[in-house]
Enzyme design. Structure first.
Site, PDB file in Angstrom:
ATOM      1  N   ARG A  18      18.962  52.364   9.882  1.00 43.19           N
ATOM      2  CA  ARG A  18      19.484  51.053  10.278  1.00 43.19           C
ATOM      3  C   ARG A  18      20.271  51.183  11.583  1.00 43.19           C
ATOM      4  NH1 ARG A  18      22.377  47.841   5.536  1.00 43.19           N
ATOM      5  NH2 ARG A  18      22.129  46.142   7.051  1.00 43.19           N
ATOM      6  N   CYS A  24      29.979  48.413   8.676  1.00 47.74           N
ATOM      7  CA  CYS A  24      28.742  48.674   7.933  1.00 47.74           C
ATOM      8  C   CYS A  24      27.862  47.447   8.069  1.00 47.74           C
ATOM      9  CB  CYS A  24      29.069  48.992   6.474  1.00 47.74           C
ATOM     10  SG  CYS A  24      30.067  47.721   5.656  1.00 47.74           S
TER      11      CYS A  24
END
Length: 278
Positions: free
Chosen positions: A175, A233
């Protein structure tokens, strides 16, 4: 003093009648409502806490998926859990402490003495301790929380942070690199952020690794005592776990609660890809 308690230590607190309130924060991206699992068996006396409703608020996509709750919202929730002044709150989950850390991070800012059950509900069961299946609804508490928010950074502060400190992206490497993005509209990372997945800090049972190993892992991306550090995050949950681990080894950290979900939903924000900060 450690931010963690073992199952045996929690059991001792409960059996000796210490002023302790246990909360169950079972939440995962693929199963945000953990009440069903809570009702199948939980630590005796534990109150179920819905993360999305009591440890976050709701807003526009440009605010991220888990915006910070107001102090009043968090205080009302803590009172629902039965928390009183002077209580120790012990929080756990079934996701290796990821969700529990969100509660730790918020309550700590509010001035509560809060601990995380190391290894979560699995460690409790592995120790052979009893669970119950009731839906606990304690007498309301009267705790008064200090104002929360001092341990956060805004989206603008996140953009500027790499110039003066280390901004950690604690998501999975793929990611960070921008190879996949299952939840947000844009793949990649905040320019200047360094990737250090929070899963590197605990073992298969969700127990923190020895402190020397943890410190070495952080040092590998430039985070040592005295370093200004902030974490983000996907939506501000996992980043709180990194803040928990950093605090455990003596390094204070900020959290960008909007995280990538806010950044990627805000027009005009630059995006970096690949395995370098950019």
């Amino acid at each position: 003093m450690s931010n963690f308690v073992t199952a045996a230590e929690l059991n001792d607190l409960l059996t000796t009648g210490a002023p302790v309130r246990v909360i169950d924060v079972r939440w995962r991206l693929d199963r945000p409502d953990g009440r069903g699992e809570y009702l199948e068996g939980h630590v005796p006396g534990a109150v179920y806490v819905p993360l999305d409703q009591e440890l976050a608020t709701h807003g526009e996509p440009s605010e991220g998926r888990h915006p910070l709750p107001s102090t009043a919202t968090l205080q009302a929730a803590a009172r629902r859990w039965g928390v009183r002044p002077g209580d120790t709150v012990v929080v756990y989950d079934d996701a290796k402490g990821i969700a529990a850390a969100r509660a730790w991070w918020l309550l700590r800012q509010g001035g509560v003495d809060v601990k995380v059950l190391e290894g979560g509900i699995r460690s409790w069961k592995a120790a052979g301790l009893d669970t119950t299946t009731d839906d606990v609804a304690p007498e309301p508490g009267d705790v008064v929380l200090a104002e929360i928010g001092a341990d956060t950074i805004s989206i603008d502060e996140a953009a500027a942070f790499p110039a003066s400190g280390v901004l950690l992206d604690v998501r999975a490497p793929e990611r960070y690199r921008g190879e996949t993005e299952p939840l947000d509209p844009v793949a990649g990372h905040v320019p200047g952020a360094r990737n250090l997945p929070t899963v590197l800090h605990f073992d298969a049972e969700g127990r923190i690794l020895d402190h020397d190993t943890v410190r070495a892992t952080f040092a590998s991306v430039g985070v040592t005592p005295g370093t200004a550090v902030a974490a983000y995050c996907g939506s501000g949950v996992t980043a709180a776990h990194t803040a928990l681990i950093l605090d455990e080894v003596g390094i204070p950290a900020k959290v960008f609660p909007g995280s990538w979900s806010q950044w990627s939903n805000t027009p005009g924000r630059p995006v970096a890809t690949g395995d370098q900060p950019g």
